[in-house]
Design an enzyme around this catalytic site. Structure first.
Site, PDB file in Angstrom:
ATOM      1  N   GLU A 149       0.774  -1.244  -0.123  1.00 24.46           N
ATOM      2  CA  GLU A 149       0.056   0.082  -0.034  1.00 24.46           C
ATOM      3  C   GLU A 149       0.893   1.303  -0.082  1.00 24.46           C
ATOM      4  OE1 GLU A 149      -2.585   1.658  -0.560  1.00 24.46           O
ATOM      5  OE2 GLU A 149      -3.954   1.364   1.060  1.00 24.46           O
ATOM      6  N   ASP A 150       0.368   2.333  -0.477  1.00 25.58           N
ATOM      7  CA  ASP A 150       1.105   3.685  -0.615  1.00 25.58           C
ATOM      8  C   ASP A 150       1.239   4.274   0.866  1.00 25.58           C
ATOM      9  OD1 ASP A 150      -1.351   3.905  -0.803  1.00 25.58           O
ATOM     10  OD2 ASP A 150      -1.576   5.587  -2.243  1.00 25.58           O
ATOM     11  N   ASP A 161      -3.876   5.127   6.458  1.00 27.12           N
ATOM     12  CA  ASP A 161      -4.241   6.304   7.176  1.00 27.12           C
ATOM     13  C   ASP A 161      -5.222   5.792   8.524  1.00 27.12           C
ATOM     14  OD1 ASP A 161      -4.966   9.019   7.624  1.00 27.12           O
ATOM     15  OD2 ASP A 161      -6.483   9.006   6.106  1.00 27.12           O
ATOM     16  N   PHE A 177      -2.336  15.999   4.698  1.00 28.54           N
ATOM     17  CA  PHE A 177      -2.422  15.473   3.368  1.00 28.54           C
ATOM     18  C   PHE A 177      -1.347  15.449   2.551  1.00 28.54           C
ATOM     19  CE2 PHE A 177      -4.436  15.083  -0.952  1.00 28.54           C
ATOM     20  CZ  PHE A 177      -4.928  13.976  -0.546  1.00 28.54           C
ATOM     21  N   ARG A 202       1.072  12.522  -9.041  1.00 29.15           N
ATOM     22  CA  ARG A 202       1.330  10.991  -8.582  1.00 29.15           C
ATOM     23  C   ARG A 202       2.843  11.015  -9.190  1.00 29.15           C
ATOM     24  NH1 ARG A 202      -3.134   7.682  -7.243  1.00 29.15           N
ATOM     25  NH2 ARG A 202      -4.872   8.149  -8.359  1.00 29.15           N
TER      26      ARG A 202
END
Ligand code: 5GP
Length: 183
Positions: free
Chosen positions: A104-105, A108, A157, A170
């Site tokens: 996963e990037d 959260d 964020f 991205r």
């Protein structure tokens, strides 16, 4: 030079390289300790955010492996998690009796990982581990055990290195904090 809309760089390109090398070595050591003939490593990237990290990570894992991808949606184009995680594109391969590593990037709230883990466990993999490049420990809502963790970051964020805002950013080679005025 910092790109348009970015107020601060959180993880530089050089640091990303170091972290990915470290994670690759950890994953290699973990699965390499087992009997190599027995290990059947399937690395699963969660689209779209993980595609850049995934490409770098698999090249630092010095073991035979195969890759597959899954797409999930939770955020839409906003920045707050809806909590409603949907499978948009499922795997092409079976995970049964395989050693699965989910990539996963960013973790959260933990909802995405938790949903994927539950779903894939039902498909009877031999083992299931998770790896994330970024981790926001302060925002966790669902408790998930992260086996391989890149960098802990504050609850801000971020974009870049695969992570987007409204599908942009991205391609930035670093992790940056987006200007609040744009959100
Ligand atoms: P979770 O389900 O753990 O709340 O969130 C995981 C997903 O939320 C990530 O795959 C990513 O798409 C999105 N996400 C969470 N935090 C951020 C962030 O700071 N920046 C971006 N671009 N996406 C985020």
């Amino acid at each position: 030079m910092v790109d348009r809309g970015i107020v601060r760089i959180l993880v530089t390109e050089e640091e990303i390289k170091r972290v990915v090398k470290r994670l690759g070595a950890e994953v290699t050591a973990f699965y390499g300790q087992r009997d190599k003939r027995d290990t059947d490593l399937l690395v699963i990237g969660l689209l779209r955010g993980s595609f850049v990290f995934m490409a770098d990570l698999v090249r630092e894992i010095k073991l035979p492996l195969t890759v597959d991808f899954m797409a999930l949606s939770s955020y839409g184009d906003g920045t707050t998690s809806s909590g409603d995680v949907k499978v948009v594109m499922d795997l092409d391969t079976s995970v049964e009796k395989r050693d699965v590593l989910i990539v996963e990037d960013i973790v959260d709230t933990g909802r995405t990982f938790s949903k994927v883990i539950r779903m894939l466990k039902n498909r009877n993999p031999r083992s299931l581990r998770v790896c994330t490049f970024l981790n926001k420990p302060e925002s966790r809502v669902v408790d998930v055990k992260v086996d391989f963790c890149g960098v802990d970051i504050p609850n801000e964020f971020v974009v870049g290195y695969g992570l987007d805002y409204a599908q942009e950013y991205r391609n930035l080679p670093y992790i940056g904090v987006l200007d609040q005025a744009l959100l």
